[in-house]
Write a protein that holds these residues in place. Structure first.
Motif, PDB file in Angstrom:
ATOM      1  N   ASN A 134       0.855  -1.187   0.000  1.00 20.79           N
ATOM      2  CA  ASN A 134       0.000   0.000   0.000  1.00 20.79           C
ATOM      3  C   ASN A 134       0.889   1.234   0.000  1.00 20.79           C
ATOM      4  OD1 ASN A 134      -2.199   1.714   0.139  1.00 20.79           O
ATOM      5  ND2 ASN A 134      -2.350   1.596   2.374  1.00 20.79           N
ATOM      6  N   THR A 164      -2.878   4.875  -1.711  1.00 18.72           N
ATOM      7  CA  THR A 164      -3.778   5.552  -0.768  1.00 18.72           C
ATOM      8  C   THR A 164      -3.486   7.046  -0.768  1.00 18.72           C
ATOM      9  OG1 THR A 164      -4.074   3.630   0.667  1.00 18.72           O
ATOM     10  CG2 THR A 164      -4.440   5.787   1.654  1.00 18.72           C
ATOM     11  N   ASP A 194      -7.608   7.875   2.382  1.00 15.31           N
ATOM     12  CA  ASP A 194      -7.362   7.930   3.818  1.00 15.31           C
ATOM     13  C   ASP A 194      -8.110   9.133   4.377  1.00 15.31           C
ATOM     14  OD1 ASP A 194      -6.388   8.382   6.375  1.00 15.31           O
ATOM     15  OD2 ASP A 194      -4.333   7.849   5.883  1.00 15.31           O
TER      16      ASP A 194
END
Length: 272
Positions: A134, A164, A194
């Motif tokens: 990620n 993200t 996020d």
């Protein structure tokens, strides 16, 4: 982007977004299990694919006296225990090349922090573990530039990668989300928003990061409306006394209501 390219995230065929959620930092086994148990119940009820998040170490601190962790392997073992107990995948962030192999023994997803996403050696070390990676978009980076970070993972023969977005610096002490970047980054990889870190107010004169948790619902709704694949939210049952990022975490008591609203928006969006 089809979330099925992240094989460990169980697609419920509900059409839902997936969720990465948990505390900012692992403070104890009791706190981790208390939070995980509630999140698992909520996501099971709403058919939201769920990944438990917890940092085993907080290396990026404004002040030297800020909480950094309870011990690396101790925290990692707690995250592993949560994953095994509730049969959910887990994610933690790493900060040094040597962290990659160590953390890969305990978690399913290795997260590269936003400040470090251009550190080629760190990204490569993570990618070579074979774990899902990620990549947090740097607060200082354009959405378009994230294709190069993704390519570093792909060049290591690892196709399990996602991005993200955690907001972009807006002046010295605030963040903003540019939702135009979501479809751009989805061209490169599965894309997550996020929510809580996008509402940070960093670089405060006190040396403690502030935040705008009152806007969590607003930012989350907008992210789902524009079609983000997943969302990332840090949560705690007592944010005021959390040892890290308490100023922008969502209180656990408000989590279920927010998820119900987001699922309803998602069901509306996928009809069009």
């Amino acid at each position: 982007m089809d979330i099925n390219n992240i094989p460990l995230i169980k697609n419920t065929d509900s059409g839902n977004f997936f969720l990465l959620a948990g505390p900012c930092a692992i403070e104890s086994e009791e706190m981790a299990f208390k939070i995980a148990e509630r999140l698992v119940r909520i996501t099971d009820d709403l058919k939201i694919p769920f990944v438990f998040k917890g940092s085993f170490k907080k290396a990026n601190r404004s002040r030297i006296d800020s909480f950094t962790g309870i011990g690396d392997e101790k925290a990692l073992k707690i995250i592993q225990k949560v994953g095994e107990a509730f049969n959910v995948p887990t994610v933690t962030d790493i900060h040094e090349n040597s962290d990659a192999a160590m953390a890969a023994q305990y978690v399913d997803i290795l997260q590269i922090p936003a400040f470090l996403v251009r550190q080629t050696d760190l990204v490569v070390a993570a990618a070579k573990t074979g774990k899902t990676i990620n990549l947090k978009k740097g607060q200082f980076m354009s959405p378009e530039s994230m294709k190069h970070a993704v390519q570093k993972v792909l060049d290591c023969a690892n196709e399990n990668v996602m991005i993200t977005d955690r907001g972009t610096m807006f002046g010295y002490q605030d963040m903003i989300v540019d939702y135009r970047g979501i479809p751009t980054m989805q061209q490169y990889a599965t894309t997550v928003l996020d929510i809580t870190h996008s509402l940070q107010q960093p670089n405060q004169s006190s040396g403690v990061t502030g935040g705008r948790p009152d806007l969590i619902e607003t930012v989350a709704k907008a992210g789902i409306a524009v079609g983000v694949d997943g969302i990332f939210i840090e949560t705690h049952f007592d944010p005021a006394h959390a040892k890290s990022d308490g100023a922008n975490m969502l209180h656990l008591d408000y989590f279920e209501d927010l998820m119900k609203k987001l699922v309803a928006i998602r069901q509306t969006v996928i009809q069009f």
